[in-house]
Design an enzyme around this catalytic site. Structure first.
Site, PDB file in Angstrom:
ATOM      1  N   ASP A  38     -33.129  17.508 -43.805  1.00 50.57           N
ATOM      2  CA  ASP A  38     -31.921  16.988 -44.594  1.00 50.57           C
ATOM      3  C   ASP A  38     -32.356  17.026 -45.819  1.00 50.57           C
ATOM      4  O   ASP A  38     -31.681  17.341 -46.866  1.00 50.57           O
ATOM      5  CB  ASP A  38     -31.671  15.752 -43.981  1.00 50.57           C
ATOM      6  CG  ASP A  38     -30.774  15.918 -42.687  1.00 50.57           C
ATOM      7  OD1 ASP A  38     -30.310  14.992 -42.162  1.00 50.57           O
ATOM      8  OD2 ASP A  38     -30.855  16.869 -41.978  1.00 50.57           O
TER       9      ASP A  38
ATOM     10  N   GLU B 235     -34.632  18.397 -47.615  1.00 45.20           N
ATOM     11  CA  GLU B 235     -34.742  20.051 -48.128  1.00 45.20           C
ATOM     12  C   GLU B 235     -33.483  20.152 -48.571  1.00 45.20           C
ATOM     13  O   GLU B 235     -33.146  20.626 -49.713  1.00 45.20           O
ATOM     14  CB  GLU B 235     -35.412  20.705 -47.350  1.00 45.20           C
ATOM     15  CG  GLU B 235     -36.909  20.607 -47.310  1.00 45.20           C
ATOM     16  CD  GLU B 235     -37.682  21.545 -46.066  1.00 45.20           C
ATOM     17  OE1 GLU B 235     -37.140  21.376 -44.954  1.00 45.20           O
ATOM     18  OE2 GLU B 235     -38.698  21.949 -46.252  1.00 45.20           O
TER      19      GLU B 235
ATOM     20  N   ASP C 293     -30.776  18.750 -48.886  1.00 44.43           N
ATOM     21  CA  ASP C 293     -30.061  17.675 -50.134  1.00 44.43           C
ATOM     22  C   ASP C 293     -30.673  17.981 -51.201  1.00 44.43           C
ATOM     23  O   ASP C 293     -29.937  17.975 -52.409  1.00 44.43           O
ATOM     24  CB  ASP C 293     -30.150  16.261 -49.840  1.00 44.43           C
ATOM     25  CG  ASP C 293     -29.539  15.692 -48.665  1.00 44.43           C
ATOM     26  OD1 ASP C 293     -29.806  14.665 -48.115  1.00 44.43           O
ATOM     27  OD2 ASP C 293     -28.637  16.433 -48.113  1.00 44.43           O
TER      28      ASP C 293
ATOM     29  N   LEU D  58      -0.416  27.563 -23.640  1.00 44.92           N
ATOM     30  CA  LEU D  58      -1.174  28.507 -22.295  1.00 44.92           C
ATOM     31  C   LEU D  58      -0.106  27.773 -20.994  1.00 44.92           C
ATOM     32  O   LEU D  58       0.174  26.408 -21.110  1.00 44.92           O
ATOM     33  CB  LEU D  58      -2.414  27.676 -22.039  1.00 44.92           C
ATOM     34  CG  LEU D  58      -3.403  28.483 -22.978  1.00 44.92           C
ATOM     35  CD1 LEU D  58      -4.633  27.867 -23.096  1.00 44.92           C
ATOM     36  CD2 LEU D  58      -3.630  30.020 -22.207  1.00 44.92           C
TER      37      LEU D  58
ATOM     38  N   GLU E  55     -13.231  30.531 -20.351  1.00 44.21           N
ATOM     39  CA  GLU E  55     -13.840  29.625 -21.424  1.00 44.21           C
ATOM     40  C   GLU E  55     -13.551  28.023 -21.171  1.00 44.21           C
ATOM     41  O   GLU E  55     -12.515  27.968 -20.487  1.00 44.21           O
ATOM     42  CB  GLU E  55     -12.865  29.928 -22.894  1.00 44.21           C
ATOM     43  CG  GLU E  55     -13.191  31.373 -23.318  1.00 44.21           C
ATOM     44  CD  GLU E  55     -12.067  31.798 -24.396  1.00 44.21           C
ATOM     45  OE1 GLU E  55     -11.453  30.933 -24.981  1.00 44.21           O
ATOM     46  OE2 GLU E  55     -12.137  32.960 -24.614  1.00 44.21           O
TER      47      GLU E  55
ATOM     48  N   LYS F 168     -11.962  24.637 -21.887  1.00 41.82           N
ATOM     49  CA  LYS F 168     -10.872  24.483 -22.737  1.00 41.82           C
ATOM     50  C   LYS F 168     -11.052  23.118 -23.657  1.00 41.82           C
ATOM     51  O   LYS F 168     -11.035  22.060 -22.777  1.00 41.82           O
ATOM     52  CB  LYS F 168      -9.674  24.276 -21.494  1.00 41.82           C
ATOM     53  CG  LYS F 168      -8.418  24.031 -22.287  1.00 41.82           C
ATOM     54  CD  LYS F 168      -6.908  24.011 -21.559  1.00 41.82           C
ATOM     55  CE  LYS F 168      -5.499  23.708 -22.207  1.00 41.82           C
ATOM     56  NZ  LYS F 168      -5.601  22.554 -22.787  1.00 41.82           N
TER      57      LYS F 168
ATOM     58  N   GLU G  88     -10.110  25.469 -31.997  1.00 37.24           N
ATOM     59  CA  GLU G  88      -9.748  24.141 -31.556  1.00 37.24           C
ATOM     60  C   GLU G  88     -10.840  23.150 -32.289  1.00 37.24           C
ATOM     61  O   GLU G  88     -11.961  23.366 -32.181  1.00 37.24           O
ATOM     62  CB  GLU G  88     -10.013  23.984 -30.294  1.00 37.24           C
ATOM     63  CG  GLU G  88      -9.445  22.762 -29.569  1.00 37.24           C
ATOM     64  CD  GLU G  88      -7.991  23.099 -28.848  1.00 37.24           C
ATOM     65  OE1 GLU G  88      -7.419  24.303 -29.055  1.00 37.24           O
ATOM     66  OE2 GLU G  88      -7.395  22.129 -28.534  1.00 37.24           O
TER      67      GLU G  88
ATOM     68  N   LYS H 284      -8.586  34.383 -19.366  1.00 37.84           N
ATOM     69  CA  LYS H 284      -7.891  35.340 -20.100  1.00 37.84           C
ATOM     70  C   LYS H 284      -8.188  36.848 -19.657  1.00 37.84           C
ATOM     71  O   LYS H 284      -9.389  36.908 -19.194  1.00 37.84           O
ATOM     72  CB  LYS H 284      -8.137  35.323 -21.691  1.00 37.84           C
ATOM     73  CG  LYS H 284      -7.981  33.875 -22.468  1.00 37.84           C
ATOM     74  CD  LYS H 284      -8.692  33.895 -23.666  1.00 37.84           C
ATOM     75  CE  LYS H 284      -8.329  32.559 -24.321  1.00 37.84           C
ATOM     76  NZ  LYS H 284      -8.979  32.524 -25.472  1.00 37.84           N
TER      77      LYS H 284
HETATM   78  N1  LIG Z   1      -8.340  24.730 -25.922  1.00 38.20           N
HETATM   79  C1  LIG Z   1      -9.005  25.680 -25.956  1.00 38.20           C
HETATM   80  O1  LIG Z   1     -10.338  25.884 -25.680  1.00 38.20           O
HETATM   81  C2  LIG Z   1      -8.403  27.230 -25.880  1.00 38.20           C
HETATM   82  C3  LIG Z   1      -7.083  27.060 -26.463  1.00 38.20           C
HETATM   83  N2  LIG Z   1      -6.337  28.283 -26.401  1.00 38.20           N
HETATM   84  C4  LIG Z   1      -6.937  29.378 -26.078  1.00 38.20           C
HETATM   85  O2  LIG Z   1      -6.247  30.499 -26.176  1.00 38.20           O
HETATM   86  C5  LIG Z   1      -4.940  30.729 -26.866  1.00 38.20           C
HETATM   87  C6  LIG Z   1      -4.864  32.169 -27.505  1.00 38.20           C
HETATM   88  C7  LIG Z   1      -4.056  32.880 -26.529  1.00 38.20           C
HETATM   89  C8  LIG Z   1      -3.130  31.698 -25.711  1.00 38.20           C
HETATM   90  C9  LIG Z   1      -3.929  30.202 -25.898  1.00 38.20           C
HETATM   91  N3  LIG Z   1      -8.329  29.679 -25.700  1.00 38.20           N
HETATM   92  C10 LIG Z   1      -8.738  28.171 -25.650  1.00 38.20           C
HETATM   93  N4  LIG Z   1     -10.256  28.297 -25.196  1.00 38.20           N
END
Ligand SMILES: NC(=O)c1cnc(OC2CCCC2)nc1N
Length: 326
Positions: free
Chosen positions: A34, A36, A38, A84, A113, A115, A170, A286
């Site tokens: 930190d 370096e 700063d 979603l 992924e 959420k 997010e 997705k």
């Molecule tokens: N909260 C999350 O982590 C998250 C939210 N939304 C989406 O995708 C959108 C894009 C298409 C429909 C929803 N992905 C996520 N990972």
């Protein structure tokens, strides 16, 4: 030092400071202390004071703006920020998979992924420069919170390439930041924040960017709003592109060749969830192919090519039972 030498040194400092910031806040792998960091920042601040014409909006010194806003301007999203649909159990996931297969056939792969339990935001860049950031709002109209988003160190003020792109993600408050905030609120005798999501929302709603800056928010980007000219053909390639541009994406994502693999990913993270340094409230699934996403389309507000598996709510001790029993 003359102006020309100053200009050269300022550019060097931008490159060095952006790289150190990227390693620390995006890769979580700092290579400098930190002190370096700063020291380099101090040198840049001094050069910008001596040569004000060398100060640019993407300078690492310009993250926390001075002005306190009296309101947030409205922003119309160029494409709607979809919400979603939910799945609450395995059968819902099997039904989702069946609907997808009925529409686009059996050659499918999914991307799973975590959420992230935060606030959806949209970040717009022109020629590589962060121009505007907005909340989701009602999906069509959001609020311009650019000055607060600039304070989030994992959001690049300048991308690795001079591209014009809109990325969505997010904003969240890591658990450590949440605990620190509530410790501070306790000291001050203030009402505690209920959970990291509410604390993040409250932080982004601050009209004074200095307050937002003090909340140590973070972000994961998860979508490109307009893949048009990027040439990517799958969601996973889109996430790799975001990463290559300098954005922070969540590394726990996984490509799944079947709904059975999706279900095992869901089970794995149902178990691993408490070990994460941030809150998640489910798993987002997705369809990976953008052509298949196009074919599946969207309802008025949700994509048919994605679904959110929601974790069961924490077992809440329902007082109703005790009333019945008494
Ligand atoms: N909260 C999350 O982590 C998250 C939210 N939304 C989406 O995708 C959108 C894009 C298409 C429909 C929803 N992905 C996520 N990972």
């Amino acid at each position: 030092m003359d102006q020309q030498a100053a200009e050269k040194r300022v550019q060097e400092l931008h490159v060095q400071l952006n790289q150190l910031n990227y390693e620390y806040h995006v890769l979580d792998q700092p290579t400098a202390s930190d002190a370096e960091y700063d020291q380099l920042l101090r040198e840049l601040i001094n050069l910008e004071e001596t040569f004000p014409q060398l100060k640019s909006p993407d300078s690492p010194t310009q993250r926390v703006g001075g002005a306190v806003l009296d309101m947030f301007e409205k922003v119309q999203h160029q494409s709607p920020m979809l919400s979603l649909g939910n799945a609450f159990g395995e059968q819902d996931l099997l039904d989702f998979d069946r609907r997808v297969r009925q529409a686009v056939g059996d050659q499918i792969s999914y991307v799973c992924e975590l959420k992230i339990d935060g606030l959806a935001v949209s970040l717009r860049y022109e020629n590589g420069l962060f121009i505007q950031g907005a909340t989701r709002g009602d999906g069509t109209i959001g609020e311009d919170i650019t000055s607060n988003l600039r304070t989030i160190k994992s959001i690049p003020l300048r991308l690795n390439k001079p591209v014009s792109i809109e990325a969505r993600g997010e904003v969240f408050m890591p658990r450590k930041s949440f605990e620190a905030l509530n410790a501070l609120k306790t000291e001050r005798g203030e009402e505690l924040a209920a959970n990291p999501r509410n604390a993040a929302a409250g932080s982004l709603r601050q009209l004074d960017p200095k307050i937002a800056a003090s909340r140590n928010l973070d972000i994961f980007l998860y979508n490109i709003a307009d893949v048009g000219e990027t040439g990517v053909t799958s969601h996973s390639a889109g996430l790799d592109l975001l990463e290559s541009l300098g954005f922070k994406t969540n590394k726990e994502r996984r490509k799944c060749a079947s709904i059975e693999e999706v279900i095992s990913y869901v089970n794995e993270w149902t178990e691993q969830r408490p070990n994460l340094p941030y809150d998640i409230d489910g798993i987002v699934i997705k369809v990976d192919s953008l052509a298949q996403q196009e074919e599946l389309g969207t309802t008025a507000k949700s994509p048919r090519w994605a679904i959110a598996y929601k974790f069961p709510a924490e077992e809440v001790v329902t007082t109703l039972k005790s009333i019945e029993l008494s």
